[in-house]
Write an enzyme that holds these catalytic residues in place. Structure first.
Site, short mmCIF file in Angstrom:
data_model
loop_
_atom_site.label_atom_id
_atom_site.label_comp_id
_atom_site.label_asym_id
_atom_site.label_seq_id
_atom_site.Cartn_x
_atom_site.Cartn_y
_atom_site.Cartn_z
N ASP A 11 0.84 -1.19 0.00
CA ASP A 11 0.00 0.00 0.00
C ASP A 11 0.88 1.24 0.00
O ASP A 11 2.03 1.20 0.44
CB ASP A 11 -0.94 0.02 1.20
CG ASP A 11 -2.12 0.97 1.02
OD1 ASP A 11 -2.41 1.35 -0.14
OD2 ASP A 11 -2.74 1.35 2.02
N GLY A 12 0.32 2.33 -0.49
CA GLY A 12 0.98 3.62 -0.48
C GLY A 12 0.05 4.66 0.11
O GLY A 12 -1.17 4.48 0.12
N GLU A 49 2.52 3.75 -4.30
CA GLU A 49 1.94 2.43 -4.60
C GLU A 49 2.93 1.60 -5.42
O GLU A 49 3.15 0.42 -5.12
CB GLU A 49 0.63 2.58 -5.37
CG GLU A 49 -0.49 3.27 -4.61
CD GLU A 49 -1.19 2.42 -3.56
OE1 GLU A 49 -0.81 1.23 -3.37
OE2 GLU A 49 -2.12 2.92 -2.92
N ASP A 71 -4.24 -2.44 -3.35
CA ASP A 71 -5.51 -1.74 -3.54
C ASP A 71 -5.40 -0.65 -4.61
O ASP A 71 -6.30 0.15 -4.79
CB ASP A 71 -6.03 -1.16 -2.22
CG ASP A 71 -5.12 -0.09 -1.63
OD1 ASP A 71 -4.14 0.32 -2.28
OD2 ASP A 71 -5.40 0.36 -0.50
N HIS A 126 -9.15 -0.09 2.59
CA HIS A 126 -9.92 0.39 3.75
C HIS A 126 -11.23 -0.38 3.91
O HIS A 126 -12.26 0.20 4.22
CB HIS A 126 -10.17 1.89 3.64
CG HIS A 126 -8.92 2.66 3.35
ND1 HIS A 126 -7.94 2.87 4.28
CD2 HIS A 126 -8.47 3.23 2.20
CE1 HIS A 126 -6.94 3.55 3.73
NE2 HIS A 126 -7.24 3.78 2.47
N ASP A 136 -1.35 -0.19 5.09
CA ASP A 136 -1.78 1.20 5.16
C ASP A 136 -1.20 1.86 6.41
O ASP A 136 -0.71 2.99 6.34
CB ASP A 136 -3.31 1.28 5.17
CG ASP A 136 -3.80 2.71 5.24
OD1 ASP A 136 -3.54 3.48 4.29
OD2 ASP A 136 -4.42 3.08 6.26
#
Length: 151
Positions: A11-12, A49, A71, A126, A136
């Protein structure tokens, strides 16, 4: 799970776009789990990302079969739909002749995808996915650290 089979979750995060950003990754091979994270003072969410995936794949010491979960539609679609390969083939130009963004990172990612057998999976961010939530948290912590350094 065979020793050469690795699950990667990435994740970023970015505050402002551009702004301070962070990335997080989890690598899991059997019972072994490793977390990686980092960030930059001035970046974009898409760069973070991509960097998460690049750093996770680069951490592998030998060619592996990888299930990579992200994501980021930008990352997953860019690979699965062949956009990044086309951009590189066309001198980092998109179909409309506009420059492709982040060619440095896309080039590194494409090179790593030639080393490893990677299957990409998109996960909704999320949404309670445990590894995505942890990535995250890693990314946000780095984003906040780099953001605080710039104040």
């Amino acid at each position: 799970m065979p020793a050469n089979h690795v699950e990667i979750f990435t994740d970023g995060a970015c505050s402002g776009n551009p702004g301070p950003g962070g990335w997080g990754a989890i690598l899991r091979c059997g019972d072994a789990v490793r977390e990686l994270s980092g960030g930059e003072a001035q970046t974009t969410n898409n760069r973070m990302e991509l960097t998460a995936a690049i750093e996770a794949l680069a951490a592998l010491k030998r060619p592996c079969r990888v299930e990579l979960y992200s994501d980021s539609k930008y990352l997953v679609d860019g690979v699965q739909k062949g956009w990044a390969v086309s951009w590189r083939k066309n001198g980092w130009r998109k179909g409309n002749k506009e420059p492709a963004l982040n060619p440095d990172l896309w080039g590194r990612l494409l090179d790593l995808l030639e080393v490893h057998q990677v299957t990409l999976h998109w996960v909704k961010g999320h949404a309670g996915h445990p590894e995505n939530e942890r990535c995250d948290a890693l990314a946000v912590a780095q984003r906040d650290r780099f953001g605080a350094a710039g104040r």
